[in-house]
Write an enzyme that holds these catalytic residues in place. Structure first.
Site, PDB file in Angstrom:
ATOM      1  N   GLU A   1      65.535  94.565  65.051  1.00  0.00           N
ATOM      2  CA  GLU A   1      65.684  94.877  66.470  1.00  0.00           C
ATOM      3  C   GLU A   1      66.362  93.705  67.177  1.00  0.00           C
ATOM      4  O   GLU A   1      65.871  92.581  67.130  1.00  0.00           O
ATOM      5  CB  GLU A   1      64.309  95.134  67.087  1.00  0.00           C
ATOM      6  CG  GLU A   1      64.398  95.547  68.528  1.00  0.00           C
ATOM      7  CD  GLU A   1      63.036  95.806  69.131  1.00  0.00           C
ATOM      8  OE1 GLU A   1      62.168  94.934  69.009  1.00  0.00           O
ATOM      9  OE2 GLU A   1      62.855  96.871  69.735  1.00  0.00           O
TER      10      GLU A   1
ATOM     11  N   LYS B   1      47.484  91.888  82.346  1.00  0.00           N
ATOM     12  CA  LYS B   1      48.231  90.625  82.285  1.00  0.00           C
ATOM     13  C   LYS B   1      49.702  90.978  82.091  1.00  0.00           C
ATOM     14  O   LYS B   1      50.139  91.387  81.028  1.00  0.00           O
ATOM     15  CB  LYS B   1      47.769  89.724  81.138  1.00  0.00           C
ATOM     16  CG  LYS B   1      48.305  88.314  81.386  1.00  0.00           C
ATOM     17  CD  LYS B   1      48.630  87.520  80.168  1.00  0.00           C
ATOM     18  CE  LYS B   1      49.847  87.860  79.383  1.00  0.00           C
ATOM     19  NZ  LYS B   1      51.149  87.517  80.018  1.00  0.00           N
TER      20      LYS B   1
ATOM     21  N   CYS C   1      62.679  99.277  74.195  1.00  0.00           N
ATOM     22  CA  CYS C   1      62.116  99.448  72.855  1.00  0.00           C
ATOM     23  C   CYS C   1      62.692 100.683  72.186  1.00  0.00           C
ATOM     24  O   CYS C   1      62.871 100.715  70.973  1.00  0.00           O
ATOM     25  CB  CYS C   1      60.601  99.540  72.940  1.00  0.00           C
ATOM     26  SG  CYS C   1      60.072 100.747  74.136  1.00  0.00           S
TER      27      CYS C   1
ATOM     28  N   GLU D   1      52.335  99.537  71.492  1.00  0.00           N
ATOM     29  CA  GLU D   1      53.688 100.066  71.699  1.00  0.00           C
ATOM     30  C   GLU D   1      54.639  98.926  71.399  1.00  0.00           C
ATOM     31  O   GLU D   1      54.802  98.016  72.208  1.00  0.00           O
ATOM     32  CB  GLU D   1      53.863 100.530  73.153  1.00  0.00           C
ATOM     33  CG  GLU D   1      52.946 101.654  73.563  1.00  0.00           C
ATOM     34  CD  GLU D   1      53.352 103.001  73.001  1.00  0.00           C
ATOM     35  OE1 GLU D   1      54.364 103.082  72.276  1.00  0.00           O
ATOM     36  OE2 GLU D   1      52.639 103.972  73.278  1.00  0.00           O
TER      37      GLU D   1
HETATM   38  P1  NAD Z   1      55.980  89.593  73.384  1.00  0.00           P
HETATM   39  O1  NAD Z   1      55.257  90.310  72.343  1.00  0.00           O
HETATM   40  O2  NAD Z   1      56.389  88.198  73.147  1.00  0.00           O
HETATM   41  O3  NAD Z   1      55.155  89.547  74.737  1.00  0.00           O
HETATM   42  C1  NAD Z   1      54.547  90.697  75.257  1.00  0.00           C
HETATM   43  C2  NAD Z   1      53.320  90.297  76.031  1.00  0.00           C
HETATM   44  O4  NAD Z   1      52.381  89.744  75.117  1.00  0.00           O
HETATM   45  C3  NAD Z   1      53.555  89.245  77.119  1.00  0.00           C
HETATM   46  O5  NAD Z   1      52.773  89.572  78.241  1.00  0.00           O
HETATM   47  C4  NAD Z   1      53.024  87.977  76.466  1.00  0.00           C
HETATM   48  O6  NAD Z   1      52.544  87.034  77.395  1.00  0.00           O
HETATM   49  C5  NAD Z   1      51.880  88.524  75.623  1.00  0.00           C
HETATM   50  N1  NAD Z   1      51.490  87.663  74.515  1.00  0.00           N
HETATM   51  C6  NAD Z   1      52.274  86.825  73.782  1.00  0.00           C
HETATM   52  N2  NAD Z   1      51.526  86.173  72.857  1.00  0.00           N
HETATM   53  C7  NAD Z   1      50.244  86.598  73.007  1.00  0.00           C
HETATM   54  C8  NAD Z   1      49.020  86.308  72.359  1.00  0.00           C
HETATM   55  N3  NAD Z   1      48.943  85.422  71.358  1.00  0.00           N
HETATM   56  N4  NAD Z   1      47.890  86.940  72.753  1.00  0.00           N
HETATM   57  C9  NAD Z   1      47.944  87.836  73.759  1.00  0.00           C
HETATM   58  N5  NAD Z   1      49.071  88.152  74.437  1.00  0.00           N
HETATM   59  C10 NAD Z   1      50.217  87.547  74.058  1.00  0.00           C
HETATM   60  O7  NAD Z   1      57.209  90.555  73.687  1.00  0.00           O
HETATM   61  P2  NAD Z   1      58.332  90.404  74.784  1.00  0.00           P
HETATM   62  O8  NAD Z   1      59.194  89.269  74.376  1.00  0.00           O
HETATM   63  O9  NAD Z   1      57.743  90.357  76.123  1.00  0.00           O
HETATM   64  O10 NAD Z   1      59.078  91.816  74.677  1.00  0.00           O
HETATM   65  C11 NAD Z   1      60.024  92.089  73.700  1.00  0.00           C
HETATM   66  C12 NAD Z   1      59.453  92.928  72.571  1.00  0.00           C
HETATM   67  O11 NAD Z   1      58.592  93.960  73.061  1.00  0.00           O
HETATM   68  C13 NAD Z   1      60.481  93.650  71.776  1.00  0.00           C
HETATM   69  O12 NAD Z   1      60.199  93.542  70.407  1.00  0.00           O
HETATM   70  C14 NAD Z   1      60.379  95.103  72.204  1.00  0.00           C
HETATM   71  O13 NAD Z   1      60.809  96.036  71.304  1.00  0.00           O
HETATM   72  C15 NAD Z   1      58.945  95.236  72.532  1.00  0.00           C
HETATM   73  N6  NAD Z   1      58.725  96.280  73.540  1.00  0.00           N
HETATM   74  C16 NAD Z   1      58.176  97.478  73.163  1.00  0.00           C
HETATM   75  C17 NAD Z   1      58.000  98.485  74.094  1.00  0.00           C
HETATM   76  C18 NAD Z   1      57.404  99.821  73.712  1.00  0.00           C
HETATM   77  O14 NAD Z   1      57.075 100.600  74.580  1.00  0.00           O
HETATM   78  N7  NAD Z   1      57.256 100.148  72.456  1.00  0.00           N
HETATM   79  C19 NAD Z   1      58.346  98.275  75.400  1.00  0.00           C
HETATM   80  C20 NAD Z   1      58.890  97.057  75.740  1.00  0.00           C
HETATM   81  C21 NAD Z   1      59.061  96.054  74.805  1.00  0.00           C
END
Ligand code: NAD
Length: 479
Positions: free
Chosen positions: A381, A173, A282, A248
């Site tokens: 962050e 997804k 990230c 991650e």
């Molecule tokens: P997010 O956590 O809001 O969303 C990530 C994914 O999770 C999306 O696909 C979203 O649809 C899904 N999601 C949201 N709520 C959910 C739920 N209740 N159940 C299942 N899935 C759900 O994050 P974002 O806004 O897309 O990205 C930003 C954040 O991600 C930042 O904090 C960043 O540091 C982190 N990030 C980490 C890495 C890494 O490799 N460590 C890489 C990229 C981003």
């Protein structure tokens, strides 16, 4: 690619729900298409297709055969690189050159793991007299993958390739704000030779399709990349059906600069590490810790470099593009406004191209310092092009500052003192440590992952193949 469809069992399928989500171009703020806001029944269909592939044509392949298909996939990505990069640049606002580099990295994931598929060797263990013990790595079965929006194409490779290499069938997804490249890539799966169901992509919201996937009883392992808040939700959903997951999550990664550092080498790397992907990385180097005696020199040189950073539309190919959504833009801007209101000095600002669309989600990269240790900017962050500079007094102080957040993803030490590199480096709480260099997200071969609020589990390198497989210990009594 069929608009508004999912990729399930080797073909395009309309969602069983009726809702859609807009695809919005960050550079202009305009909608240019839509994706399906999929429902639980779509996730059911994708998981069933993956299970059938795992029990059938995909699961029967040898590791070498799997690897060949993955290598062909890499070749198809290279063939379609220009079109994939254009898709990614439009969907995420990345500068064209950055989008092209992301597609190169994506192909490399499939090249690396295609080659590695038949090299995940088990071991034998000396045991009692008359016994032989073998430990073999086996796939979990069906793995679920949930991705964020910041590197959608690269992460398609980072999370799916090692799982496929060890023999799992996958359901992805992608993020609702950036699903285009994942759908385009899914469309190449059958041409590469993946049997139907080996790769499935279901679009939609996190609370809908995402939660349905993470809580699905047919999923045997979850891989999640995103925010710590959602990571916690995923881990709890996984616990409900006794499966494990890799998380991650975010970071507040420090670069520690001592007075003896080679600043000619360090300054451009420090700037790139925070402005790369407009800070939406990230592993961005978002905290700069500088030995007090060198503070004035370092910030003076850094300010000159930072003021030179240009921000513009993808086609302008500047160092930074827009932020992904209006919501994230507002969040990043809020951090900047609050820091200004707190009286933290702005040392330099980058420049947004005057002809950038005012409806695009642009933020000027901003350098702040000295940032008080207890300020949000020193601990939280931002996920935007904002660098916080903090002075430190000595090695012990540098260590306390470096380890002084809840995160632990990447860190760097800049010093010519070899003993200090190791002495300090061994104590920094981080998943990756760079010495006199920095690589935000660098190196497909290099195990990557965090500790604490940055998550757990490892991706990249052979470590990812270990995480996406489970060992079976076979004890044979031969007398
Ligand atoms: P997010 O956590 O809001 O969303 C990530 C994914 O999770 C999306 O696909 C979203 O649809 C899904 N999601 C949201 N709520 C959910 C739920 N209740 N159940 C299942 N899935 C759900 O994050 P974002 O806004 O897309 O990205 C930003 C954040 O991600 C930042 O904090 C960043 O540091 C982190 N990030 C980490 C890495 C890494 O490799 N460590 C890489 C990229 C981003």
């Amino acid at each position: 690619m069929e608009p508004g469809c999912n990729y399930i069992e080797g073909g395009w399928r309309a969602s069983q729900g009726t809702a859609t989500l807009p695809m919005i171009e960050p550079a202009t703020g305009q909608a240019y298409g839509h994706i399906a806001d999929s429902v639980a029944q779509d996730v059911d269909a994708a998981v069933a297709a993956a299970r059938a592939a795992y029990d059938g044509a995909w699961g029967r392949l040898t590791a070498t055969e799997r690897g060949r298909i993955m290598s062909r996939f890499a070749t198809l990505i290279e063939r379609d690189a220009a079109s994939l990069a254009a898709t990614e640049a439009r969907d995420t606002g990345k500068p064209d050159g950055v989008a092209r580099a992301d597609i190169v990295a994506l192909a490399r994931y499939f090249e690396f793991y295609g080659g590695a598929a038949d090299k995940l060797h088990g071991e034998t263990i000396p045991y009692l007299d008359g016994y032989m013990v073998a430990v073999v790595h086996e796939p979990y079965g069906v793995t679920g993958h949930i991705l964020p929006w910041n590197y959608p194409a690269q992460m398609f490779g980072r999370t799916l390739a090692p799982s496929l290499a060890v023999g799992n069938a996958v359901v992805l997804k992608p993020a609702e704000d950036a699903s285009a490249s994942a759908l385009q890539l899914a469309g190449l799966a059958s041409e590469a030779g993946f049997p139907p169901g080996a790769i499935n992509v279901v679009t939609g919201s996190g609370a809908g399709a995402g939660a349905a996937l993470a809580s699905h009883p047919g999923v045997d392992f979850m891989s999640f990349t995103g925010s710590p808040q959602v990571g916690q939700i995923i881990q709890k959903l996984c616990a409900d059906h006794f499966i494990t997951c890799t998380l991650e999550l975010g970071g507040k990664s420090p670069q520690i600069v001592f007075a003896d550092a080679d600043l000619d080498a360090a300054i451009p790397v420090i700037v790139k590490a925070i402005i790369q992907n407009s800070g939406q990385t990230c592993s961005a180097g978002s905290r700069l810790l500088v030995e007090r005696s060198a503070y004035d020199t370092v910030v003076a040189r850094l300010a000159v470099a930072f003021a030179d950073v240009r921000v513009g539309a993808p086609a302008a190919d500047r160092a930074c593009g827009p932020i992904i959504t209006a919501k994230q833009q507002a969040r990043v801007q809020q951090f900047i406004d609050r820091a200004r209101a707190d009286g933290i000095p702005v040392l330099a600002e980058g420049r947004i191209d005057p002809d950038a669309d005012p409806a695009g989600f642009y933020v000027a990269p901003t350098l702040f310092g000295p940032v008080p240790r207890d300020n949000d900017l020193a601990r939280e962050e931002v996920f935007g092009p904002v660098l916080a500079v903090l002075p430190f007094d000595d090695e012990a102080d540098a260590l306390a500052l470096a380890n002084g957040t809840d995160y632990g993803l990447v860190a760097a030490i800049w010093t010519r003192d070899g003993a200090r590199q190791l002495r300090l480096g061994r104590k920094v709480r981080t998943g990756q440590l760079f010495v006199n260099c920095y690589g935000a997200g660098a190196g497909i071969e290099l195990p990557f992952g965090g500790t604490g609020k940055s998550g757990h589990g490892r991706e990249k390198g052979f470590a990812a193949m270990h995480d996406f497989s489970i060992t079976k210990t076979i004890v044979i009594h031969h007398g």
